[in-house]
Design an enzyme around this catalytic site. Structure first.
Site, PDB file in Angstrom:
ATOM      1  N   ASN A 195     -45.833  51.742 -27.849  1.00  0.00           N
ATOM      2  CA  ASN A 195     -47.098  52.738 -26.915  1.00  0.00           C
ATOM      3  C   ASN A 195     -47.454  52.172 -25.678  1.00  0.00           C
ATOM      4  OD1 ASN A 195     -48.875  55.000 -27.262  1.00  0.00           O
ATOM      5  ND2 ASN A 195     -49.791  53.263 -27.824  1.00  0.00           N
ATOM      6  N   GLY A 227     -45.512  65.204 -20.838  1.00  0.00           N
ATOM      7  CA  GLY A 227     -44.903  64.970 -21.505  1.00  0.00           C
ATOM      8  C   GLY A 227     -44.227  64.212 -19.891  1.00  0.00           C
ATOM      9  N   THR A 228     -44.721  64.399 -19.093  1.00  0.00           N
ATOM     10  CA  THR A 228     -44.642  63.204 -17.792  1.00  0.00           C
ATOM     11  C   THR A 228     -44.214  61.732 -18.449  1.00  0.00           C
ATOM     12  OG1 THR A 228     -47.201  62.340 -17.686  1.00  0.00           O
ATOM     13  CG2 THR A 228     -46.679  64.498 -16.060  1.00  0.00           C
ATOM     14  N   ASN A 229     -44.321  61.189 -19.061  1.00  0.00           N
ATOM     15  CA  ASN A 229     -43.960  60.154 -19.874  1.00  0.00           C
ATOM     16  C   ASN A 229     -42.713  59.613 -19.907  1.00  0.00           C
ATOM     17  OD1 ASN A 229     -46.018  56.865 -18.392  1.00  0.00           O
ATOM     18  ND2 ASN A 229     -47.441  58.627 -19.510  1.00  0.00           N
ATOM     19  N   MET A 280     -50.470  61.745 -29.872  1.00  0.00           N
ATOM     20  CA  MET A 280     -52.288  61.802 -29.799  1.00  0.00           C
ATOM     21  C   MET A 280     -52.442  61.974 -31.730  1.00  0.00           C
ATOM     22  SD  MET A 280     -53.202  61.290 -26.789  1.00  0.00           S
ATOM     23  CE  MET A 280     -52.890  62.046 -25.136  1.00  0.00           C
ATOM     24  N   ILE A 287     -52.238  59.081 -34.725  1.00  0.00           N
ATOM     25  CA  ILE A 287     -52.288  57.932 -34.812  1.00  0.00           C
ATOM     26  C   ILE A 287     -51.375  57.633 -36.534  1.00  0.00           C
ATOM     27  CG2 ILE A 287     -54.105  55.722 -36.416  1.00  0.00           C
ATOM     28  CD1 ILE A 287     -56.125  56.674 -34.644  1.00  0.00           C
ATOM     29  N   LEU A 288     -50.931  56.531 -36.585  1.00  0.00           N
ATOM     30  CA  LEU A 288     -49.880  56.367 -37.417  1.00  0.00           C
ATOM     31  C   LEU A 288     -49.904  56.013 -38.226  1.00  0.00           C
ATOM     32  CD1 LEU A 288     -46.583  56.891 -35.516  1.00  0.00           C
ATOM     33  CD2 LEU A 288     -47.038  58.203 -36.892  1.00  0.00           C
ATOM     34  N   HIS A 331     -50.472  53.007 -23.140  1.00  0.00           N
ATOM     35  CA  HIS A 331     -52.168  53.000 -23.146  1.00  0.00           C
ATOM     36  C   HIS A 331     -52.706  52.635 -22.185  1.00  0.00           C
ATOM     37  CE1 HIS A 331     -55.866  53.718 -25.135  1.00  0.00           C
ATOM     38  NE2 HIS A 331     -56.115  53.033 -24.520  1.00  0.00           N
TER      39      HIS A 331
HETATM   40  C1  GAR Z   1     -50.826  59.402 -20.690  1.00  0.00           C
HETATM   41  O1  GAR Z   1     -51.925  59.283 -19.799  1.00  0.00           O
HETATM   42  C2  GAR Z   1     -50.433  58.374 -21.606  1.00  0.00           C
HETATM   43  O2  GAR Z   1     -50.996  57.002 -21.779  1.00  0.00           O
HETATM   44  C3  GAR Z   1     -52.064  58.264 -22.706  1.00  0.00           C
HETATM   45  O3  GAR Z   1     -51.761  59.667 -22.614  1.00  0.00           O
HETATM   46  C4  GAR Z   1     -51.294  61.000 -21.469  1.00  0.00           C
HETATM   47  C5  GAR Z   1     -49.606  61.377 -22.514  1.00  0.00           C
HETATM   48  O4  GAR Z   1     -49.651  61.972 -21.122  1.00  0.00           O
HETATM   49  N1  GAR Z   1     -51.569  58.343 -24.177  1.00  0.00           N
HETATM   50  C6  GAR Z   1     -52.771  58.082 -24.851  1.00  0.00           C
HETATM   51  O5  GAR Z   1     -54.258  57.613 -24.105  1.00  0.00           O
HETATM   52  C7  GAR Z   1     -52.126  57.165 -26.228  1.00  0.00           C
HETATM   53  N2  GAR Z   1     -54.081  56.545 -26.757  1.00  0.00           N
HETATM   54  P1  GAR Z   1     -47.754  62.435 -20.693  1.00  0.00           P
HETATM   55  O6  GAR Z   1     -47.992  63.544 -21.833  1.00  0.00           O
HETATM   56  O7  GAR Z   1     -48.063  63.240 -19.716  1.00  0.00           O
HETATM   57  O8  GAR Z   1     -47.160  61.492 -20.714  1.00  0.00           O
END
Ligand code: GAR
Length: 203
Positions: free
Chosen positions: A110, A14-16, A93, A95-96, A112
């Site tokens: 999203n 969940g850093t994003n 993670m 796919i919907l 990516h």
């Molecule tokens: C992030 O790098 C995001 O871009 C990627 O997973 C990581 C999640 O990190 N997403 C994908 O690969 C989706 N196809 P987070 O939980 O720390 O945000």
């Protein structure tokens, strides 16, 4: 004017999500508010982040659903009950399918961790994206924020940011650099842009 209600869907660290919480606090996101966090994993650290920020959260587990349709319907129910207008997939993670995406045209975004159309689509998620970029030998990669439709990573692009690969990079090192230099910047900026647009359309 009332802020755009946002739901953030997460699976892991969940850093994003944290970048979005911080952006709301600092005012980078001024047109939207995170109203709900939904995780498909009960152990996701993202749930702690939501709790610490005082944001309502919910867990929807695929294994407790009869099929994909029921899983998606449970998420739809939460979104409707909470008056959510914008859905953000931030490290979600799963796919919907079209059942879900067709209900929210240009209302799901999203992030990516590559420059789409490179290293994207089914099977390209998390560290696998960075492993593939390093294996191919590209010298520049980055992140993309895009709308979500029924094609995995195939929706209209909102923002992209390039990040250079450095000698000796491991997938983990590269992942962190892309997060710091691209994802945590363009995801909040994109969320503000779309939240503002939704607000103006409401008028
Ligand atoms: C992030 O790098 C995001 O871009 C990627 O997973 C990581 C999640 O990190 N997403 C994908 O690969 C989706 N196809 P987070 O939980 O720390 O945000």
């Amino acid at each position: 004017m009332e802020k755009t209600k946002i739901a953030v869907l997460v699976s892991g660290g969940g850093t994003n999500l944290q970048a979005l919480i911080d952006a709301e606090k600092s005012g980078v996101i001024g047109s939207g508010e995170i109203a709900l966090v939904i995780a498909n994993n009960a152990n996701a650290y993202a749930l702690e982040r939501a709790k610490n920020a005082g944001i309502k959260s919910a867990v929807v587990l695929k294994k407790e659903c009869a099929d994909q349709r029921e899983f998606e319907q449970k998420i739809i129910d939460l979104i409707e009950e909470n008056g959510v207008e914008l859905i953000v997939l931030a490290g979600f993670m799963s796919i919907l399918t079209e059942y879900f995406t067709s209900k929210y045209d240009h209302r799901i975004i999203n992030v990516h961790p590559s420059l789409i159309p490179s290293f994207c689509g089914k099977g390209f998620y998390g560290l696998k994206v960075h492993e593939s970029a390093l294996a191919y030998g590209v010298k520049v990669t980055g992140a993309t924020v895009h709308f979500v439709n029924e094609i995995p990573d195939g929706g209209e692009i909102i923002m992209q940011k390039a990040v250079e690969i450095q000698e000796g990079d491991t997938p983990e090192v590269l992942q962190k650099r892309i997060m710091e230099q691209a994802e945590w910047i363009i995801l909040p900026q994109s969320v503000e842009k779309i939240s503002k647009k939704i607000q103006s359309e409401r008028r």
